[in-house]
Motif scaffolding. Structure first.
Motif, short mmCIF file in Angstrom:
data_model
loop_
_atom_site.label_atom_id
_atom_site.label_comp_id
_atom_site.label_asym_id
_atom_site.label_seq_id
_atom_site.Cartn_x
_atom_site.Cartn_y
_atom_site.Cartn_z
N ILE A 176 0.87 -1.18 0.00
CA ILE A 176 0.00 0.00 0.00
C ILE A 176 0.90 1.23 0.00
O ILE A 176 1.63 1.46 0.96
N PHE A 177 0.85 1.99 -1.09
CA PHE A 177 1.72 3.17 -1.18
C PHE A 177 1.08 4.40 -0.57
O PHE A 177 1.77 5.32 -0.15
N GLY A 178 -0.23 4.41 -0.55
CA GLY A 178 -0.93 5.52 0.08
C GLY A 178 -2.32 5.05 0.40
O GLY A 178 -2.83 4.12 -0.24
N GLU A 179 -2.94 5.66 1.41
CA GLU A 179 -4.30 5.23 1.75
C GLU A 179 -5.00 6.31 2.55
O GLU A 179 -4.39 7.30 2.93
N THR A 180 -6.28 6.09 2.80
CA THR A 180 -7.01 7.06 3.60
C THR A 180 -6.63 6.90 5.07
O THR A 180 -6.40 5.79 5.54
N LEU A 181 -6.57 8.02 5.75
CA LEU A 181 -6.27 7.97 7.18
C LEU A 181 -7.55 7.86 8.00
O LEU A 181 -7.50 7.63 9.20
N ASP A 182 -8.69 8.07 7.36
CA ASP A 182 -9.95 7.89 8.10
C ASP A 182 -10.92 7.02 7.31
O ASP A 182 -10.75 5.83 7.24
N GLN A 183 -11.92 7.61 6.66
CA GLN A 183 -12.89 6.77 5.95
C GLN A 183 -12.51 6.59 4.48
O GLN A 183 -11.69 7.33 3.96
N GLY A 184 -13.17 5.62 3.85
CA GLY A 184 -12.99 5.43 2.42
C GLY A 184 -13.66 6.57 1.66
O GLY A 184 -14.61 7.19 2.16
N VAL A 185 -13.20 6.84 0.44
CA VAL A 185 -13.73 7.98 -0.32
C VAL A 185 -15.22 7.79 -0.62
O VAL A 185 -16.00 8.75 -0.59
N GLY A 186 -15.64 6.55 -0.88
CA GLY A 186 -17.06 6.29 -1.16
C GLY A 186 -17.92 6.56 0.07
O GLY A 186 -18.98 7.18 -0.02
N ASN A 187 -17.45 6.12 1.22
CA ASN A 187 -18.21 6.37 2.45
C ASN A 187 -18.30 7.86 2.74
O ASN A 187 -19.32 8.36 3.23
N PHE A 188 -17.23 8.57 2.43
CA PHE A 188 -17.23 10.03 2.59
C PHE A 188 -18.28 10.67 1.68
O PHE A 188 -19.09 11.50 2.10
N ILE A 189 -18.28 10.25 0.41
CA ILE A 189 -19.26 10.80 -0.54
C ILE A 189 -20.68 10.44 -0.09
O ILE A 189 -21.58 11.28 -0.10
#
Ligand code: AMP
Ligand code: MG
Length: 329
Positions: free
Chosen positions: A150-163
């Motif tokens: 994993i080179f980068g990832e969310t530090l909190d929620q997934g982008v879909g859950n955020f949307i």
């Protein structure tokens, strides 16, 4: 050698899917049924109830579409994790039921690796970076030194859950992504939002709070907020993906996950790849979203890990992409 046909079961979150694939990588059929709500989000026990209610129908559906008999299946695979525990258990138990009835081996596979492998199979990409943008997950993944890292990832929620959380806040229901995309198309008016990239990671919770405040203030048009949301968070995802490509020297980008169906995200990825002389592969939506075919294909790749000792197999709700022992390379 005799051809092996694998049946793969996906049940990590809202989608209950079954795919059937040959060991040469020919997708014979893919069928699914997804949990939807008008209001509210995903409640674990309701997901399990949904999956239990639809599983027999999805199985009949996929067998009809593939025109094969259940007893032609030589291998069963299922999504072991990461995912929502009660939902995963429905997949595990159904997979065990089918495998033991047919007396064929069973293998559990990692859902995130499956997104990458089906992308590789269908695009012929050799060694891509995967931007995996789904409801619960947001990761930039690539194979390096024996593992999917994993080179980068969310530090909190997934982008879909955020949307979805913002969509729910403004009364759009679930899933919010397609509705936000439609509204965003009606604006070109960018309203500044926080842009949160920390090193190689991204974070969405501050942006969500900011958007909710702007919405509550009634000073902004909903279309403008949706447009600005997309422009901001997709730019963050593209920035991190580009840096992963630069760092690893890889020349191919794949997308996976429900958010990857978004045409503006695809366009931004395509522009970035063109600028750095890399290849961007857009897959059909059917295989970007959670689906059984990806689980079936990783099952084929991991057939040497399969066993008839079904009792030894369990779910792994918290398994990370970089925990997976890559046995199939
Ligand atoms: P997944 O978890 O991969 O099944 O994807 C589900 C997520 O994808 C949900 O959060 C949806 O809101 C989101 N999604 C689906 N279609 C779109 C779209 N066109 N634009 C943005 N997000 C989307
Ligand atoms: Mg997924």
């Amino acid at each position: 050698m005799k051809e092996i046909i694998c049946l793969g079961i996906e049940s990590t979150a809202h989608t209950f899917g079954i795919g059937i694939i040959t060991d040469k990588g020919k997708v014979l059929a893919n069928a699914s049924d997804s949990f939807k709500t008008e209001k509210g989000g995903l409640i674990p026990n309701e997901l399990a109830k949904h999956h239990n209610e639809v599983k027999e129908k999805v199985l009949q559906d996929v067998l009809e579409k593939s025109k094969i008999k259940l007893n032609s299946i030589g291998l069963v695979s299922f999504s072991q994790g990461p995912g929502i525990q009660p939902a995963l258990l429905v997949g595990l138990n159904f997979a065990k039921e089918i495998a033991s009835k047919l007396k064929v081996p069973l293998v559990g596979v990692n859902h995130c690796c499956a997104h990458l492998e089906i992308g590789k199979l269908l695009t012929k990409a050799k060694d891509p970076v995967l931007l995996y943008a789904s409801g619960a997950n947001t990761q930039v993944i690539a194979y390096e030194a024996g593992k999917y890292r994993i080179f980068g990832e969310t530090l909190d929620q997934g982008v879909g859950n955020f949307i979805d959380a913002f969509a729910r806040y403004i009364g759009l229901g679930f899933p919010g992504g397609p509705k936000i995309e439609k509204l965003a198309l009606q604006s070109k008016n960018y309203i500044e939002l926080p842009y949160v990239v920390k090193g190689m990671d991204v974070s969405f919770s501050g942006i969500l709070t900011n958007l909710k405040r702007k919405y509550d203030s009634k000073q902004f048009k909903i279309e403008d907020l949706c447009y600005s949301l997309q422009e901001t968070v997709f730019a963050m995802l593209v920035e991190v993906s580009e840096r992963a490509m630069a760092h690893t020297g890889k020349k191919e980008l794949l997308l996976g996950g429900g958010v990857a169906c978004n045409k503006r995200l695809q366009e931004m990825c395509s522009i970035m790849c063109k600028e750095r002389n890399a290849k961007f592969y857009a897959l059909p939506n059917e295989v970007l979203v959670d689906n059984g075919a990806q689980i079936a294909w990783l099952g084929v790749l991991q057939k040497n890990d399969a066993t008839k000792e079904y009792d030894k197999i369990d779910i792994k709700p918290y398994e990370r992409t970089d925990d997976v022992k890559v046995t199939w390379k």
